[in-house]
Design a protein around this motif. Structure first.
Motif, mmCIF file in Angstrom:
data_model
loop_
_atom_site.group_PDB
_atom_site.id
_atom_site.type_symbol
_atom_site.label_atom_id
_atom_site.label_comp_id
_atom_site.label_asym_id
_atom_site.label_seq_id
_atom_site.Cartn_x
_atom_site.Cartn_y
_atom_site.Cartn_z
ATOM 1 N N LEU A 1 3.272 9.295 -5.988
ATOM 2 C CA LEU A 1 3.900 10.577 -5.673
ATOM 3 C C LEU A 1 5.064 10.872 -6.618
ATOM 4 C CD1 LEU A 1 3.905 10.424 -1.759
ATOM 5 C CD2 LEU A 1 2.587 12.001 -3.175
ATOM 6 N N ILE A 2 5.827 9.838 -6.960
ATOM 7 C CA ILE A 2 6.937 10.003 -7.900
ATOM 8 C C ILE A 2 6.418 10.440 -9.260
ATOM 9 C CG2 ILE A 2 8.741 8.770 -9.173
ATOM 10 C CD1 ILE A 2 9.171 7.069 -6.644
ATOM 11 N N GLU A 3 5.321 9.820 -9.703
ATOM 12 C CA GLU A 3 4.734 10.206 -10.987
ATOM 13 C C GLU A 3 4.225 11.647 -10.960
ATOM 14 O OE1 GLU A 3 4.791 8.540 -13.849
ATOM 15 O OE2 GLU A 3 6.054 7.119 -12.741
ATOM 16 N N ALA A 4 3.584 12.016 -9.839
ATOM 17 C CA ALA A 4 3.095 13.383 -9.703
ATOM 18 C C ALA A 4 4.253 14.377 -9.674
ATOM 19 C CB ALA A 4 2.261 13.509 -8.425
ATOM 20 N N GLU A 5 5.354 13.965 -9.035
ATOM 21 C CA GLU A 5 6.549 14.812 -8.975
ATOM 22 C C GLU A 5 7.111 15.055 -10.372
ATOM 23 O OE1 GLU A 5 10.972 14.498 -6.895
ATOM 24 O OE2 GLU A 5 9.334 13.259 -6.140
ATOM 25 N N LYS A 6 7.180 14.002 -11.175
ATOM 26 C CA LYS A 6 7.667 14.138 -12.554
ATOM 27 C C LYS A 6 6.768 15.063 -13.368
ATOM 28 C CE LYS A 6 9.894 9.575 -12.839
ATOM 29 N NZ LYS A 6 9.824 8.239 -13.482
ATOM 30 N N GLU A 7 5.467 14.960 -13.146
ATOM 31 C CA GLU A 7 4.520 15.796 -13.884
ATOM 32 C C GLU A 7 4.726 17.272 -13.547
ATOM 33 O OE1 GLU A 7 -0.322 16.422 -14.323
ATOM 34 O OE2 GLU A 7 0.467 14.554 -13.486
ATOM 35 N N VAL A 8 4.891 17.571 -12.258
ATOM 36 C CA VAL A 8 5.094 18.961 -11.844
ATOM 37 C C VAL A 8 6.438 19.477 -12.366
ATOM 38 C CG1 VAL A 8 5.355 20.512 -9.872
ATOM 39 C CG2 VAL A 8 3.625 18.727 -9.815
ATOM 40 N N GLU A 9 7.467 18.646 -12.329
ATOM 41 C CA GLU A 9 8.771 19.037 -12.873
ATOM 42 C C GLU A 9 8.654 19.368 -14.361
ATOM 43 O OE1 GLU A 9 11.825 16.527 -9.958
ATOM 44 O OE2 GLU A 9 11.097 15.649 -11.831
ATOM 45 N N GLY A 10 7.845 18.594 -15.078
ATOM 46 C CA GLY A 10 7.622 18.862 -16.493
ATOM 47 C C GLY A 10 6.924 20.195 -16.712
ATOM 48 N N ARG B 1 7.547 16.239 -2.458
ATOM 49 C CA ARG B 1 8.830 15.682 -2.014
ATOM 50 C C ARG B 1 8.859 15.473 -0.502
ATOM 51 N NH1 ARG B 1 12.799 19.291 -5.975
ATOM 52 N NH2 ARG B 1 12.590 17.924 -7.808
ATOM 53 N N ARG B 2 8.233 16.395 0.215
ATOM 54 C CA ARG B 2 8.189 16.262 1.674
ATOM 55 C C ARG B 2 7.378 15.024 2.083
ATOM 56 N NH1 ARG B 2 6.993 21.022 2.463
ATOM 57 N NH2 ARG B 2 4.721 20.898 2.681
ATOM 58 N N VAL B 3 6.200 14.859 1.468
ATOM 59 C CA VAL B 3 5.354 13.698 1.793
ATOM 60 C C VAL B 3 6.044 12.405 1.376
ATOM 61 C CG1 VAL B 3 3.158 12.553 1.309
ATOM 62 C CG2 VAL B 3 3.223 15.032 1.678
ATOM 63 N N LYS B 4 6.641 12.411 0.189
ATOM 64 C CA LYS B 4 7.358 11.218 -0.281
ATOM 65 C C LYS B 4 8.486 10.853 0.678
ATOM 66 C CE LYS B 4 10.476 11.411 -3.443
ATOM 67 N NZ LYS B 4 11.220 11.650 -4.711
ATOM 68 N N GLY B 5 9.222 11.853 1.141
ATOM 69 C CA GLY B 5 10.325 11.597 2.067
ATOM 70 C C GLY B 5 9.852 10.967 3.359
ATOM 71 N N ILE B 6 8.725 11.461 3.877
ATOM 72 C CA ILE B 6 8.175 10.898 5.121
ATOM 73 C C ILE B 6 7.773 9.444 4.917
ATOM 74 C CG2 ILE B 6 6.234 11.026 6.730
ATOM 75 C CD1 ILE B 6 6.301 14.093 6.306
ATOM 76 N N LEU B 7 7.094 9.167 3.796
ATOM 77 C CA LEU B 7 6.644 7.794 3.532
ATOM 78 C C LEU B 7 7.819 6.848 3.308
ATOM 79 C CD1 LEU B 7 3.569 8.434 1.200
ATOM 80 C CD2 LEU B 7 3.559 7.750 3.600
ATOM 81 N N VAL B 8 8.855 7.308 2.601
ATOM 82 C CA VAL B 8 10.033 6.470 2.378
ATOM 83 C C VAL B 8 10.723 6.166 3.702
ATOM 84 C CG1 VAL B 8 12.345 6.417 1.362
ATOM 85 C CG2 VAL B 8 10.400 7.181 -0.011
ATOM 86 N N MET C 1 0.837 -1.207 0.000
ATOM 87 C CA MET C 1 0.000 0.000 0.000
ATOM 88 C C MET C 1 0.874 1.261 0.000
ATOM 89 S SD MET C 1 -3.022 1.283 0.025
ATOM 90 C CE MET C 1 -3.942 2.712 0.493
ATOM 91 N N ALA C 2 1.832 1.336 0.956
ATOM 92 C CA ALA C 2 2.716 2.498 1.037
ATOM 93 C C ALA C 2 3.538 2.633 -0.241
ATOM 94 C CB ALA C 2 3.625 2.391 2.256
ATOM 95 N N ALA C 3 3.993 1.478 -0.773
ATOM 96 C CA ALA C 3 4.806 1.510 -1.985
ATOM 97 C C ALA C 3 4.000 2.074 -3.159
ATOM 98 C CB ALA C 3 5.314 0.114 -2.321
ATOM 99 N N ASP C 4 2.730 1.741 -3.245
ATOM 100 C CA ASP C 4 1.885 2.265 -4.320
ATOM 101 C C ASP C 4 1.726 3.790 -4.210
ATOM 102 O OD1 ASP C 4 1.547 -0.252 -5.360
ATOM 103 O OD2 ASP C 4 -0.341 -0.624 -4.299
ATOM 104 N N VAL C 5 1.539 4.247 -2.986
ATOM 105 C CA VAL C 5 1.401 5.696 -2.767
ATOM 106 C C VAL C 5 2.698 6.409 -3.158
ATOM 107 C CG1 VAL C 5 1.038 7.501 -1.047
ATOM 108 C CG2 VAL C 5 -0.316 5.399 -0.945
ATOM 109 N N ILE C 6 3.840 5.824 -2.788
ATOM 110 C CA ILE C 6 5.134 6.424 -3.122
ATOM 111 C C ILE C 6 5.306 6.494 -4.633
ATOM 112 C CG2 ILE C 6 7.637 6.081 -3.019
ATOM 113 C CD1 ILE C 6 7.200 4.908 -0.193
ATOM 114 N N ARG C 7 4.917 5.428 -5.332
ATOM 115 C CA ARG C 7 5.021 5.423 -6.800
ATOM 116 C C ARG C 7 4.156 6.524 -7.412
ATOM 117 N NH1 ARG C 7 4.415 -0.295 -6.039
ATOM 118 N NH2 ARG C 7 6.440 -1.359 -6.181
#
Length: 234
Positions: A9-18, A219-226, A1-7
């Motif tokens: 978040l990574i996709e959302a991070e890439k979208e915002v970076e774009g 990034r903050r939320v991703k860091g906490i979950l990781v 479950m946590a791993a899915d949320v992290i994934r």
């Protein structure tokens, strides 16, 4: 479950970076269209001295006779803005020319090589203020030049190379000669074209701040979950 949320978040991070990358390209294209001599703004090249009132270097003289005032240093300039943190203050003797006025442009080397620079508009954020050695204050002629356009022009890589070639001081690579800087040639479109660019730039800046805040939160939320996931596996 946590791993899915992290994934996700990574996709959302890439979208915002774009989206941030697109904003940077939009801003660059807008500026290049503004400085184009064949463009609607009718930009022409002229020495900087024709469109500014003065270029002054910072002169810092400490004294116990004056109240403390903010002293802006090169580190207080981010890429195109003044840093968000409070500016350091010091008791200093202020001459008339050393007092910043709203609309003044601050310009300083970004590093010791003297090949890259930072610029920002002083908007009177802290009332009375001055600036340190290593910072130049450029006061535009407001009938010819818009401060935000000047900052955007100063940040163009080819302009920074031009300035380094023309204006570097014999004192050291990280210093610029005010008199030589006035000899640097600038692309100056009509005032209306500059103001139109400034409006577009302001809209892009607002959108960039929103995207940057989104990215920081992701990034903050991703860091906490990781971190939590790592602890759960320990």
């Amino acid at each position: 479950m946590a791993a899915d949320v992290i994934r996700s978040l990574i996709e959302a991070e890439k979208e915002v970076e774009g989206e941030l990358a697109k904003l940077n390209i939009d801003e660059l294209l807008s500026l290049l269209a503004t400085v184009d001599p064949g463009g609607a703004g009718g930009a022409r090249r002229c020495p900087l001295r024709e469109v500014v009132q003065a270029v002054r270097p910072g002169v810092f003289r400490g004294t116990d006779a004056r109240p403390e005032v903010p002293v802006l240093r090169p580190a207080d300039l981010s890429e195109r803005e003044l840093g968000a943190s409070g500016f350091p203050s010091a008791a200093t003797e202020l001459t008339r020319g050393a007092v910043l006025l709203p609309g003044d442009v601050l310009f300083a080397p970004a590093d010791a090589t003297g090949r890259s620079y930072r610029a920002a508009v002083w908007r009177g954020e802290r009332g009375q203020a001055t600036y340190s050695p290593g910072v130049l204050c450029i006061r535009p002629d407001t009938t010819r030049l818009v401060a935000d356009y000047l900052v955007a022009w100063l940040m163009l890589p080819e302009v920074q190379q031009r300035i380094h070639t023309v204006a570097r001081s014999s004192v050291g690579l990280q210093f610029l000669s005010p008199s030589r800087l006035l000899d640097a040639e600038m692309e100056v479109p009509s005032l209306a074209a500059q103001e139109a660019f400034t409006g577009r730039h302001a809209a892009i800046t607002r959108e960039r701040r929103v995207r940057q805040a989104q990215l920081a939160k992701l990034r903050r939320v991703k860091g906490i979950l990781v971190d939590n996931l790592r602890r759960s596996m320990a």
